[in-house]
Design a protein around this motif. Structure first.
Motif, short mmCIF file in Angstrom:
data_model
loop_
_atom_site.label_atom_id
_atom_site.label_comp_id
_atom_site.label_asym_id
_atom_site.label_seq_id
_atom_site.Cartn_x
_atom_site.Cartn_y
_atom_site.Cartn_z
N ILE A 1 -1.25 10.92 1.27
CA ILE A 1 -0.46 10.48 2.42
C ILE A 1 0.41 9.32 1.96
CG2 ILE A 1 -0.57 9.52 4.75
CD1 ILE A 1 -3.66 11.12 3.74
N PRO A 2 1.73 9.53 1.87
CA PRO A 2 2.60 8.43 1.44
C PRO A 2 2.62 7.31 2.48
CG PRO A 2 3.81 10.53 1.57
CD PRO A 2 2.46 10.75 2.13
N LEU A 3 2.58 6.08 2.01
CA LEU A 3 2.62 4.91 2.88
C LEU A 3 3.62 3.90 2.32
CD1 LEU A 3 -1.23 4.39 3.32
CD2 LEU A 3 0.32 5.37 5.01
N ASP A 4 4.06 3.01 3.16
CA ASP A 4 4.93 1.91 2.75
C ASP A 4 4.52 0.71 3.60
OD1 ASP A 4 6.91 0.37 1.65
OD2 ASP A 4 8.53 1.23 2.87
N VAL A 5 3.35 0.15 3.28
CA VAL A 5 2.74 -0.89 4.10
C VAL A 5 2.62 -2.18 3.29
CG1 VAL A 5 0.68 -1.51 5.42
CG2 VAL A 5 1.43 0.87 5.36
N ASP B 1 0.66 -5.75 8.99
CA ASP B 1 0.65 -5.20 10.34
C ASP B 1 -0.56 -4.27 10.45
OD1 ASP B 1 1.48 -4.68 12.93
OD2 ASP B 1 2.90 -3.13 12.34
N SER B 2 -1.47 -4.61 11.33
CA SER B 2 -2.74 -3.88 11.43
C SER B 2 -2.98 -3.47 12.87
CB SER B 2 -3.86 -4.80 10.94
OG SER B 2 -5.12 -4.25 11.11
N PRO B 3 -3.56 -2.32 13.14
CA PRO B 3 -4.11 -1.32 12.24
C PRO B 3 -3.07 -0.30 11.79
CG PRO B 3 -4.67 -0.72 14.48
CD PRO B 3 -3.90 -2.02 14.56
N ILE C 1 -20.02 15.19 8.45
CA ILE C 1 -18.84 15.31 7.61
C ILE C 1 -18.87 14.18 6.60
CG2 ILE C 1 -16.33 15.18 7.57
CD1 ILE C 1 -18.16 16.31 10.67
N ALA C 2 -18.64 14.48 5.35
CA ALA C 2 -18.53 13.45 4.31
C ALA C 2 -17.04 13.17 4.12
CB ALA C 2 -19.15 13.94 3.01
N ALA C 3 -16.65 11.90 4.32
CA ALA C 3 -15.24 11.52 4.21
C ALA C 3 -15.05 10.50 3.11
CB ALA C 3 -14.74 10.95 5.53
N GLY C 4 -13.91 10.58 2.45
CA GLY C 4 -13.55 9.61 1.43
C GLY C 4 -12.08 9.27 1.51
N VAL C 5 -11.75 8.01 1.28
CA VAL C 5 -10.35 7.57 1.28
C VAL C 5 -10.14 6.66 0.09
CG1 VAL C 5 -8.58 6.24 2.51
CG2 VAL C 5 -10.13 7.73 3.79
N THR C 6 -9.08 6.93 -0.66
CA THR C 6 -8.66 6.08 -1.76
C THR C 6 -7.33 5.43 -1.38
OG1 THR C 6 -9.74 7.42 -3.45
CG2 THR C 6 -7.94 6.02 -4.19
N LEU C 7 -7.26 4.12 -1.52
CA LEU C 7 -6.01 3.40 -1.27
C LEU C 7 -5.32 3.14 -2.60
CD1 LEU C 7 -7.18 0.75 1.37
CD2 LEU C 7 -6.27 3.07 1.74
N LEU D 1 0.89 -1.15 0.00
CA LEU D 1 0.00 0.00 0.00
C LEU D 1 0.93 1.20 0.00
CD1 LEU D 1 -2.83 1.19 0.24
CD2 LEU D 1 -2.68 0.82 2.70
N VAL D 2 0.94 1.97 -1.10
CA VAL D 2 1.94 3.03 -1.26
C VAL D 2 1.41 4.43 -0.97
CG1 VAL D 2 3.36 1.69 -2.86
CG2 VAL D 2 1.54 3.16 -3.77
N GLU D 3 0.10 4.58 -0.92
CA GLU D 3 -0.46 5.91 -0.71
C GLU D 3 -1.92 5.81 -0.31
OE1 GLU D 3 -1.64 9.01 -4.02
OE2 GLU D 3 0.52 9.03 -3.74
N ALA D 4 -2.35 6.79 0.48
CA ALA D 4 -3.78 6.98 0.73
C ALA D 4 -4.10 8.41 0.30
CB ALA D 4 -4.11 6.78 2.20
N ARG D 5 -5.24 8.58 -0.32
CA ARG D 5 -5.73 9.92 -0.68
C ARG D 5 -6.99 10.14 0.12
NH1 ARG D 5 -4.65 9.76 -7.19
NH2 ARG D 5 -2.42 9.30 -6.98
N ALA D 6 -6.96 11.15 0.96
CA ALA D 6 -8.07 11.37 1.89
C ALA D 6 -8.65 12.76 1.69
CB ALA D 6 -7.58 11.20 3.33
N SER D 7 -9.98 12.85 1.81
CA SER D 7 -10.65 14.15 1.70
C SER D 7 -11.93 14.11 2.51
CB SER D 7 -10.95 14.47 0.23
OG SER D 7 -11.81 13.50 -0.30
N LEU D 8 -12.42 15.31 2.84
CA LEU D 8 -13.70 15.39 3.51
C LEU D 8 -14.34 16.74 3.27
CD1 LEU D 8 -13.40 17.25 6.29
CD2 LEU D 8 -12.33 15.21 7.14
N GLY D 9 -15.65 16.76 3.46
CA GLY D 9 -16.43 17.99 3.38
C GLY D 9 -17.15 18.18 4.70
N HIS D 10 -17.05 19.36 5.25
CA HIS D 10 -17.59 19.66 6.58
C HIS D 10 -18.80 20.58 6.41
CE1 HIS D 10 -17.62 20.84 10.75
NE2 HIS D 10 -16.47 20.27 11.00
#
Length: 136
Positions: A101-105, A74-76, A127-133, A44-53
């Motif tokens: 968000i850079p990741l190396d998982v 390794d979780s969480p 809040i509307a939240a979204g995450v792309t892995l 998992l190399v990146e997460a892209r996160a956004s939200l609307g408040h």
């Protein structure tokens, strides 16, 4: 190497409560709640996160995502989404950027990852939240 993208979203309506991010928009059966790690992916190399408040109330709060499941070696895994503060509840306008968000998982292909998000601090409304892995 190819990259694979998997996205989930949901409204966060309760403070200090894990909220599962599920189907993307109008998607249903073709997009289960948990993300299955794609065949051939090793990290998992990146997460892209956004939200609307909605700024329904004056508050200060922060938001983060949580990844867990047998698809992660390794979780969480946790990551930030955003933080806001407001002294008034009306008239606020804000454009919220999406964050990379850079990741190396290390991941396990064919197994699943549950994506959830939480609101901490003071209850800020809905809040509307979204995450792309992003897998590689």
């Amino acid at each position: 190497m190819s990259k694979f993208y998997r996205t989930r979203e949901a409204p966060i309506t309760a403070l200090d409560t894990r909220t599962a991010l599920t189907f993307l928009g109008s998607a249903t059966a073709e997009s289960p709640s948990n993300v299955v790690v794609p065949k051939g992916a090793t990290k998992l190399v990146e997460a892209r996160a956004s939200l609307g408040h909605d700024f329904a109330v004056a508050s200060s709060n922060s938001f983060f995502f949580r990844l867990e499941g047998d698809g992660l070696e390794d979780s969480p895994v946790f990551g930030p989404i955003a933080a806001f503060g407001s002294s008034v509840a009306t008239g606020i306008r804000r454009v919220n950027p999406s964050y990379r968000i850079p990741l190396d998982v290390p991941v396990i292909p064919g197994n699943s990852i549950a994506i959830s998000a939480e609101q901490a601090g003071a209850d800020g409304g809905t809040i509307a939240a979204g995450v792309t892995l992003v897998f590689s």
